[in-house]
Design a protein around this motif. Structure first.
Motif, PDB file in Angstrom:
ATOM      1  N   PHE A 111      54.270  13.214  45.595  1.00  0.00           N
ATOM      2  CA  PHE A 111      53.427  11.803  45.658  1.00  0.00           C
ATOM      3  C   PHE A 111      54.331  10.817  45.398  1.00  0.00           C
ATOM      4  O   PHE A 111      55.400  10.800  44.733  1.00  0.00           O
ATOM      5  CB  PHE A 111      52.296  11.894  44.785  1.00  0.00           C
ATOM      6  CG  PHE A 111      50.991  12.823  45.190  1.00  0.00           C
ATOM      7  CD1 PHE A 111      49.911  12.650  46.303  1.00  0.00           C
ATOM      8  CD2 PHE A 111      51.168  13.942  44.760  1.00  0.00           C
ATOM      9  CE1 PHE A 111      49.230  13.488  46.297  1.00  0.00           C
ATOM     10  CE2 PHE A 111      50.093  15.061  45.265  1.00  0.00           C
ATOM     11  CZ  PHE A 111      49.158  14.855  46.021  1.00  0.00           C
ATOM     12  N   SER A 112      54.279   9.567  45.999  1.00  0.00           N
ATOM     13  CA  SER A 112      54.895   8.419  45.530  1.00  0.00           C
ATOM     14  C   SER A 112      55.228   8.177  44.083  1.00  0.00           C
ATOM     15  O   SER A 112      54.129   8.343  43.339  1.00  0.00           O
ATOM     16  CB  SER A 112      53.837   7.274  46.015  1.00  0.00           C
ATOM     17  OG  SER A 112      54.639   5.976  45.928  1.00  0.00           O
ATOM     18  N   PHE A 113      56.362   7.893  43.738  1.00  0.00           N
ATOM     19  CA  PHE A 113      56.872   8.129  42.552  1.00  0.00           C
ATOM     20  C   PHE A 113      57.930   7.227  42.145  1.00  0.00           C
ATOM     21  O   PHE A 113      58.970   7.372  42.788  1.00  0.00           O
ATOM     22  CB  PHE A 113      57.118   9.593  42.029  1.00  0.00           C
ATOM     23  CG  PHE A 113      56.861   9.808  40.539  1.00  0.00           C
ATOM     24  CD1 PHE A 113      55.754  10.478  39.908  1.00  0.00           C
ATOM     25  CD2 PHE A 113      58.004   9.561  39.755  1.00  0.00           C
ATOM     26  CE1 PHE A 113      55.676  11.007  38.587  1.00  0.00           C
ATOM     27  CE2 PHE A 113      57.964   9.932  38.522  1.00  0.00           C
ATOM     28  CZ  PHE A 113      56.756  10.266  37.855  1.00  0.00           C
ATOM     29  N   GLY A 114      57.621   6.265  41.206  1.00  0.00           N
ATOM     30  CA  GLY A 114      58.675   5.470  40.807  1.00  0.00           C
ATOM     31  C   GLY A 114      59.217   4.794  41.815  1.00  0.00           C
ATOM     32  O   GLY A 114      58.700   4.104  42.617  1.00  0.00           O
ATOM     33  N   PRO A 115      60.805   4.828  42.021  1.00  0.00           N
ATOM     34  CA  PRO A 115      61.363   3.959  43.172  1.00  0.00           C
ATOM     35  C   PRO A 115      61.039   4.679  44.559  1.00  0.00           C
ATOM     36  O   PRO A 115      61.374   3.990  45.542  1.00  0.00           O
ATOM     37  CB  PRO A 115      62.724   4.352  42.868  1.00  0.00           C
ATOM     38  CG  PRO A 115      62.809   5.552  42.169  1.00  0.00           C
ATOM     39  CD  PRO A 115      61.846   5.716  41.418  1.00  0.00           C
ATOM     40  N   HIS A 116      60.349   5.631  44.513  1.00  0.00           N
ATOM     41  CA  HIS A 116      60.014   6.227  45.921  1.00  0.00           C
ATOM     42  C   HIS A 116      58.666   5.937  46.092  1.00  0.00           C
ATOM     43  O   HIS A 116      57.561   6.543  46.234  1.00  0.00           O
ATOM     44  CB  HIS A 116      59.931   7.957  45.895  1.00  0.00           C
ATOM     45  CG  HIS A 116      61.534   8.233  45.695  1.00  0.00           C
ATOM     46  ND1 HIS A 116      62.694   8.153  46.341  1.00  0.00           N
ATOM     47  CD2 HIS A 116      61.928   9.003  44.446  1.00  0.00           C
ATOM     48  CE1 HIS A 116      63.669   8.663  45.834  1.00  0.00           C
ATOM     49  NE2 HIS A 116      63.368   9.142  44.630  1.00  0.00           N
ATOM     50  N   TYR A 117      58.421   4.624  46.450  1.00  0.00           N
ATOM     51  CA  TYR A 117      57.074   3.972  46.673  1.00  0.00           C
ATOM     52  C   TYR A 117      56.547   4.239  48.215  1.00  0.00           C
ATOM     53  O   TYR A 117      57.329   4.031  49.329  1.00  0.00           O
ATOM     54  CB  TYR A 117      56.852   2.475  46.443  1.00  0.00           C
ATOM     55  CG  TYR A 117      55.496   1.873  46.593  1.00  0.00           C
ATOM     56  CD1 TYR A 117      54.552   2.365  45.886  1.00  0.00           C
ATOM     57  CD2 TYR A 117      55.396   1.052  47.679  1.00  0.00           C
ATOM     58  CE1 TYR A 117      53.270   1.766  46.080  1.00  0.00           C
ATOM     59  CE2 TYR A 117      54.023   0.570  48.017  1.00  0.00           C
ATOM     60  CZ  TYR A 117      53.122   0.824  47.051  1.00  0.00           C
ATOM     61  OH  TYR A 117      51.730   0.534  47.374  1.00  0.00           O
TER      62      TYR A 117
ATOM     63  N   PRO B 200      53.024   3.845  49.889  1.00  0.00           N
ATOM     64  CA  PRO B 200      51.296   3.462  49.896  1.00  0.00           C
ATOM     65  C   PRO B 200      50.452   4.290  50.557  1.00  0.00           C
ATOM     66  O   PRO B 200      49.390   4.233  50.223  1.00  0.00           O
ATOM     67  CB  PRO B 200      51.256   2.114  50.546  1.00  0.00           C
ATOM     68  CG  PRO B 200      52.559   2.124  51.482  1.00  0.00           C
ATOM     69  CD  PRO B 200      53.596   2.939  50.971  1.00  0.00           C
ATOM     70  N   ASP B 201      51.070   5.138  51.272  1.00  0.00           N
ATOM     71  CA  ASP B 201      50.352   6.090  52.197  1.00  0.00           C
ATOM     72  C   ASP B 201      50.233   7.506  51.537  1.00  0.00           C
ATOM     73  O   ASP B 201      49.611   8.479  52.211  1.00  0.00           O
ATOM     74  CB  ASP B 201      50.660   6.531  53.575  1.00  0.00           C
ATOM     75  CG  ASP B 201      50.442   4.990  54.556  1.00  0.00           C
ATOM     76  OD1 ASP B 201      49.477   4.392  54.127  1.00  0.00           O
ATOM     77  OD2 ASP B 201      51.459   4.791  55.100  1.00  0.00           O
ATOM     78  N   ASN B 202      50.811   7.614  50.343  1.00  0.00           N
ATOM     79  CA  ASN B 202      50.970   8.749  49.575  1.00  0.00           C
ATOM     80  C   ASN B 202      50.874   8.754  48.218  1.00  0.00           C
ATOM     81  O   ASN B 202      51.659   9.104  47.425  1.00  0.00           O
ATOM     82  CB  ASN B 202      52.245   9.593  49.924  1.00  0.00           C
ATOM     83  CG  ASN B 202      52.358  10.914  49.351  1.00  0.00           C
ATOM     84  OD1 ASN B 202      51.370  11.846  49.116  1.00  0.00           O
ATOM     85  ND2 ASN B 202      53.654  11.369  49.252  1.00  0.00           N
ATOM     86  N   LEU B 203      49.645   8.047  47.772  1.00  0.00           N
ATOM     87  CA  LEU B 203      49.535   7.589  46.425  1.00  0.00           C
ATOM     88  C   LEU B 203      48.555   8.804  45.553  1.00  0.00           C
ATOM     89  O   LEU B 203      48.906   8.909  44.429  1.00  0.00           O
ATOM     90  CB  LEU B 203      48.729   6.233  46.180  1.00  0.00           C
ATOM     91  CG  LEU B 203      49.565   5.135  46.851  1.00  0.00           C
ATOM     92  CD1 LEU B 203      48.673   3.990  46.641  1.00  0.00           C
ATOM     93  CD2 LEU B 203      51.004   4.986  45.967  1.00  0.00           C
ATOM     94  N   ARG B 204      47.903   9.401  46.348  1.00  0.00           N
ATOM     95  CA  ARG B 204      46.860  10.631  45.574  1.00  0.00           C
ATOM     96  C   ARG B 204      46.221  11.284  46.433  1.00  0.00           C
ATOM     97  O   ARG B 204      45.915  10.671  47.673  1.00  0.00           O
ATOM     98  CB  ARG B 204      46.076   9.668  44.523  1.00  0.00           C
ATOM     99  CG  ARG B 204      45.022   8.874  45.262  1.00  0.00           C
ATOM    100  CD  ARG B 204      44.052   8.027  44.122  1.00  0.00           C
ATOM    101  NE  ARG B 204      43.056   9.132  43.348  1.00  0.00           N
ATOM    102  CZ  ARG B 204      42.527   8.734  42.405  1.00  0.00           C
ATOM    103  NH1 ARG B 204      42.393   7.526  42.010  1.00  0.00           N
ATOM    104  NH2 ARG B 204      41.547   9.449  41.846  1.00  0.00           N
TER     105      ARG B 204
END
Length: 216
Positions: free
Chosen positions: A25-31, A33-37
Motif C-alpha cells: 500500500f501507499s507508504f512513506g515516499p511512495h504516495y 492516493p488510490d492505494n491507501l487502504r
C-alpha cells in the motif's frame, strides 16, 4: 477481486543497512492516493532483515500492528516494557493506541523475513497493548476486535482446498507456495483484495501458506 502481484510492490528500506522492504500500500515516499487502504488494512509490508539489521526505536499510534514471521527470528522491544523473540508460526500484535515506541531487530545469525500488517482501529486512543500467540493453529482464528478484523492462517498440502471467509472485505496474502484463487494463480508475495466474498475457495497447487484478513 483485485489481484496485486509481488513485483508491483513499492520498494523501500535501506539495502546498505541490510533492510529491504516491499510495500503493498501507499507508504512513506511512495504516495499513491488510490492505494491507501482496503477494509481495515492500511499496510502489508514484507520485511527482509540481514543478521544484525533492524529498525531503531520509532513511534506508532492509532494502529493495530500484526506481524507474521516467515523465516528467522524477530526481536521486539517497546517503551511499554514488552520484550520478546517471535519465530515462524507465531502471531505478534502491538496495539499502539494512544502512542508507543518500539524496536524491531534481527539479532540472530540467519536472514529474517516477516510480513507486517497494519490495521486502522475503529476508535483512536486508548492504552497500548501487546501479545504473542506462539504456534497458532490453522483452526484458530486470531481476532483483532479493535479493527473489526479476524486473521486466518492456512497451511495447505498440495491439492488441498480451503474456504475463503465470507465477508464484506477479505485481504488474502500468499506467504509461500502457489495457490489457485477463483481463476487467478497467486505466487509468494501476491495478494488479492476481495469485496463481498462468498462461496470462494483457494486450492494449493503445491504446499502453500496463506493469510486471510476477514473484515467487516
Amino acid at each position: 477481486m483485485d489481484v496485486r502481484r509481488a513485483d508491483e510492490r513499492y520498494r523501500g528500506g535501506d539495502p546498505a543497512a541490510g533492510i529491504e522492504s516491499l510495500h503493498a500500500f501507499s507508504f512513506g515516499p511512495h504516495y499513491d492516493p488510490d492505494n491507501l487502504r482496503f477494509g481495515a488494512v492500511i499496510a502489508c509490508n514484507e520485511e527482509h532483515l540481514a543478521p544484525g539489521a533492524g529498525f531503531d526505536e520509532h513511534p506508532h499510534s492509532h494502529t493495530e500492528i500484526v506481524t507474521w514471521v516467515v523465516e528467522g527470528e524477530l526481536t521486539h522491544r517497546d517503551t511499554a516494557g514488552h520484550e520478546s523473540v517471535v519465530g515462524p508460526g507465531d502471531v505478534q500484535r502491538l496495539s499502539s493506541a494512544g502512542g508507543v515506541r518500539h524496536i524491531e531487530r534481527n539479532d540472530g545469525d540467519t536472514p529474517l523475513l516477516f510480513v507486517q500488517m497494519w490495521l486502522a482501529p475503529l476508535e483512536p486512543g486508548g492504552d497500548p497493548a501487546y501479545e504473542v500467540v506462539h504456534g497458532i493453529a490453522d483452526s484458530t482464528p486470531y481476532a483483532v476486535p479493535e479493527a473489526a478484523a479476524i486473521l486466518h492462517v492456512r497451511r495447505l498440502a498440495p491439492g488441498e482446498r480451503t474456504a475463503v471467509p465470507d465477508a464484506p472485505f477479505v485481504y488474502a496474502h500468499v506467504v509461500r507456495g502457489e495457490v489457485l484463487l477463483d481463476s487467478w494463480v497467486l505466487s509468494p508475495g501476491d495478494a488479492a483484495r476481495i469485496t463481498d466474498a462468498k462461496d470462494l475457495e483457494a486450492v494449493a497447487r503445491d504446499g502453500a501458506e496463506l493469510l486471510f484478513w476477514e473484515m467487516a
